[in-house]
Scaffold this motif. Structure first.
Motif, PDB file in Angstrom:
ATOM      1  N   PHE A  78      57.220 103.698  24.592  1.00  0.00           N
ATOM      2  CA  PHE A  78      56.385 102.557  24.946  1.00  0.00           C
ATOM      3  C   PHE A  78      55.142 102.562  24.060  1.00  0.00           C
ATOM      4  O   PHE A  78      54.817 103.568  23.421  1.00  0.00           O
ATOM      5  CB  PHE A  78      55.980 102.610  26.426  1.00  0.00           C
ATOM      6  CG  PHE A  78      55.305 103.894  26.834  1.00  0.00           C
ATOM      7  CD1 PHE A  78      53.931 104.066  26.725  1.00  0.00           C
ATOM      8  CD2 PHE A  78      56.053 104.951  27.330  1.00  0.00           C
ATOM      9  CE1 PHE A  78      53.313 105.252  27.099  1.00  0.00           C
ATOM     10  CE2 PHE A  78      55.450 106.149  27.710  1.00  0.00           C
ATOM     11  CZ  PHE A  78      54.080 106.295  27.586  1.00  0.00           C
ATOM     12  N   LEU A  79      54.481 101.415  24.039  1.00  0.00           N
ATOM     13  CA  LEU A  79      53.239 101.263  23.282  1.00  0.00           C
ATOM     14  C   LEU A  79      52.187 100.611  24.174  1.00  0.00           C
ATOM     15  O   LEU A  79      52.504  99.737  24.989  1.00  0.00           O
ATOM     16  CB  LEU A  79      53.452 100.386  22.047  1.00  0.00           C
ATOM     17  CG  LEU A  79      54.323 100.962  20.929  1.00  0.00           C
ATOM     18  CD1 LEU A  79      54.672  99.869  19.920  1.00  0.00           C
ATOM     19  CD2 LEU A  79      53.625 102.135  20.231  1.00  0.00           C
ATOM     20  N   MET A  80      50.938 101.025  24.019  1.00  0.00           N
ATOM     21  CA  MET A  80      49.826 100.384  24.707  1.00  0.00           C
ATOM     22  C   MET A  80      49.098  99.488  23.716  1.00  0.00           C
ATOM     23  O   MET A  80      48.841  99.890  22.577  1.00  0.00           O
ATOM     24  CB  MET A  80      48.867 101.422  25.281  1.00  0.00           C
ATOM     25  CG  MET A  80      47.736 100.805  26.109  1.00  0.00           C
ATOM     26  SD  MET A  80      46.678 102.026  26.932  1.00  0.00           S
ATOM     27  CE  MET A  80      45.580 102.504  25.587  1.00  0.00           C
ATOM     28  N   ILE A  81      48.786  98.270  24.152  1.00  0.00           N
ATOM     29  CA  ILE A  81      48.072  97.345  23.286  1.00  0.00           C
ATOM     30  C   ILE A  81      46.847  96.803  24.010  1.00  0.00           C
ATOM     31  O   ILE A  81      46.758  96.840  25.244  1.00  0.00           O
ATOM     32  CB  ILE A  81      48.963  96.163  22.830  1.00  0.00           C
ATOM     33  CG1 ILE A  81      49.297  95.232  24.004  1.00  0.00           C
ATOM     34  CG2 ILE A  81      50.242  96.682  22.191  1.00  0.00           C
ATOM     35  CD1 ILE A  81      49.991  93.958  23.567  1.00  0.00           C
ATOM     36  N   LYS A  82      45.896  96.301  23.223  1.00  0.00           N
ATOM     37  CA  LYS A  82      44.692  95.680  23.772  1.00  0.00           C
ATOM     38  C   LYS A  82      44.552  94.284  23.184  1.00  0.00           C
ATOM     39  O   LYS A  82      44.713  94.085  21.982  1.00  0.00           O
ATOM     40  CB  LYS A  82      43.455  96.502  23.441  1.00  0.00           C
ATOM     41  CG  LYS A  82      42.157  95.902  24.005  1.00  0.00           C
ATOM     42  CD  LYS A  82      40.936  96.698  23.591  1.00  0.00           C
ATOM     43  CE  LYS A  82      39.673  96.079  24.186  1.00  0.00           C
ATOM     44  NZ  LYS A  82      38.441  96.808  23.740  1.00  0.00           N
ATOM     45  N   THR A  83      44.255  93.324  24.051  1.00  0.00           N
ATOM     46  CA  THR A  83      44.037  91.950  23.599  1.00  0.00           C
ATOM     47  C   THR A  83      43.347  91.168  24.706  1.00  0.00           C
ATOM     48  O   THR A  83      43.548  91.453  25.889  1.00  0.00           O
ATOM     49  CB  THR A  83      45.363  91.262  23.243  1.00  0.00           C
ATOM     50  OG1 THR A  83      45.098  89.898  22.890  1.00  0.00           O
ATOM     51  CG2 THR A  83      46.342  91.278  24.401  1.00  0.00           C
ATOM     52  N   ASP A  84      42.525  90.186  24.334  1.00  0.00           N
ATOM     53  CA  ASP A  84      41.946  89.310  25.346  1.00  0.00           C
ATOM     54  C   ASP A  84      42.842  88.101  25.612  1.00  0.00           C
ATOM     55  O   ASP A  84      42.520  87.222  26.408  1.00  0.00           O
ATOM     56  CB  ASP A  84      40.537  88.853  24.935  1.00  0.00           C
ATOM     57  CG  ASP A  84      40.530  88.121  23.598  1.00  0.00           C
ATOM     58  OD1 ASP A  84      41.610  87.924  23.014  1.00  0.00           O
ATOM     59  OD2 ASP A  84      39.429  87.762  23.132  1.00  0.00           O
ATOM     60  N   PHE A  85      43.992  88.077  24.948  1.00  0.00           N
ATOM     61  CA  PHE A  85      44.990  87.028  25.164  1.00  0.00           C
ATOM     62  C   PHE A  85      45.780  87.364  26.436  1.00  0.00           C
ATOM     63  O   PHE A  85      46.195  88.518  26.617  1.00  0.00           O
ATOM     64  CB  PHE A  85      45.928  86.956  23.952  1.00  0.00           C
ATOM     65  CG  PHE A  85      46.980  85.898  24.025  1.00  0.00           C
ATOM     66  CD1 PHE A  85      46.638  84.560  24.055  1.00  0.00           C
ATOM     67  CD2 PHE A  85      48.332  86.236  24.063  1.00  0.00           C
ATOM     68  CE1 PHE A  85      47.607  83.569  24.116  1.00  0.00           C
ATOM     69  CE2 PHE A  85      49.313  85.258  24.124  1.00  0.00           C
ATOM     70  CZ  PHE A  85      48.943  83.920  24.153  1.00  0.00           C
ATOM     71  N   PRO A  86      45.984  86.401  27.357  1.00  0.00           N
ATOM     72  CA  PRO A  86      46.684  86.689  28.625  1.00  0.00           C
ATOM     73  C   PRO A  86      48.185  86.892  28.411  1.00  0.00           C
ATOM     74  O   PRO A  86      49.018  86.080  28.860  1.00  0.00           O
ATOM     75  CB  PRO A  86      46.375  85.456  29.468  1.00  0.00           C
ATOM     76  CG  PRO A  86      46.224  84.355  28.470  1.00  0.00           C
ATOM     77  CD  PRO A  86      45.558  84.994  27.277  1.00  0.00           C
TER      78      PRO A  86
END
Length: 346
Positions: A288-296
């Motif tokens: 798995f990968l963790m990502i960050k974004t302010d996009f919903p």
């Protein structure tokens, strides 16, 4: 209430589930065959001592059967452990698996947290020593960590375990994803050469063999600790169905090695695709990968009947983080296409 991936029960229209981080190669053929065969044994009690399964696990791990315990998934074993030692203070890093907090609350322990930092990629560092000196009795430590997917560098892990040994802190190593990491042999060599008498290592068939519905975990620990924990386990805590599936999984030969090769390629494929769309992707080492974004992203993908893991309930994260499982190439391509479509539409 605890939240977990794989919640298709409240998301019934999901066609692609990227929230559940189990082995993308799927249930091994021998396990499926064993599951079908176990139906004929439903009228029989399972072995309350699990002798055959413990011996087989011990053979694979190169340890003694009385150093192995099995349970209804890793989560049950975490509870068995805390109710054995009844710690007053439990240490955890954040973000990490919520089951540790659940176990602390269940046994009435105070939870002491060491927050990981975004600027260092949410990797554990030597700053954890401050928490180790805070009077904790037990430490939950995951490698690789969930949801970051990062393993603990072995020199640092050795320093942490020695520190805990000096402080008489029980260390519960959650290795539920370790079999899917390229570094698994390095970690096994490290522990094989070590003599820590305070470390309990917990793993699960759930992740490694894609057996989430079976519920089967195991731990290995020094004989004295294993004996203490065994006294707090429920009778018949492993069904004959789970026992037969576990035995079959251990006969699957190169399945885990093939899984690691597969994941290496697909993880890179998904990571590159997401980064190419402007997402911050933390370099994971598991499935798995963790990502960050302010996009919903969670909401936008759910509109397309694709489920990912929203990490808003993880302590130490601010609600802009998601975990995405690694699946087959066709599924991964569908995911990236759906993400690109959502990004283009905003």
């Amino acid at each position: 209430m605890q939240y977990h991936g794989g919640d298709v029960y409240r998301n019934k229209d999901v066609r692609l589930d990227f929230s559940i981080n189990t082995n993308p190669l799927g249930v091994p053929p021998k396990v499926l065959e064993a599951a079908r065969g176990a139906v004929e044994l439903l009228g029989r009690y399972p072995d309350p001592q699990q002798e055959e399964l413990k011996k087989k696990i011990a053979d694979v791990l190169v340890c003694e059967p009385d150093e192995v315990l099995v349970g209804n998934g890793a989560s049950e074993l975490f509870l068995d452990i805390v109710f054995t030692f009844m710690p007053k203070k439990i240490g955890v890093v954040t973000p990490s698996f919520g089951g540790y907090k659940y176990a602390a609350e269940a046994c009435g322990a105070d939870l002491i947290e060491y927050p990981l930092k975004e600027k260092s990629g949410y990797e554990i560092d030597d700053g954890i020593s401050e928490m180790l000196d805070s009077g904790i009795d037990l430490l939950f430590l995951a490698t690789p960590n969930n949801p970051t997917g990062r393993t603990i560098p072995l020199p640092l892990l050795e320093r942490i375990l020695k520190h805990c040994q000096r402080k008489n802190i029980i260390v519960v190593m959650d290795e539920s994803f370790m079999d899917l990491c390229d570094k698994v042999d390095d970690y096994e060599d490290f522990f094989f050469k070590s003599t820590f008498d305070n470390v309990v290592r917990v793993s699960a068939f759930t992740k490694s063999f894609a057996m989430a519905g079976v519920r089967l975990g195991f731990l290995r620990a020094p004989r004295k600790l294993a004996s203490q924990i065994a006294k707090h386990q429920s009778e018949w805590n492993v069904s004959i169905f789970a026992e037969r599936c576990g035995l079959a999984a251990l006969d699957e030969g190169d399945y885990l090695a093939r899984s690691r090769v597969f994941l290496r390629g697909e993880r890179g494929f998904v990571q590159s695709g997401l980064m190419g769309m402007g997402f911050m992707v933390f370099p994971g080492e598991a499935d798995f990968l963790m990502i960050k974004t302010d996009f919903p992203l969670y909401d936008e993908l759910l509109k397309k009947d694709i489920l990912i893991r929203d990490l808003k309930d993880f302590d130490g994260l601010n609600g802009n983080y998601y975990r995405i499982a690694i699946k087959s190439r066709p599924d991964n391509m569908q995911l990236l296409a759906a993400v690109q479509e959502a990004v283009n539409a905003r």
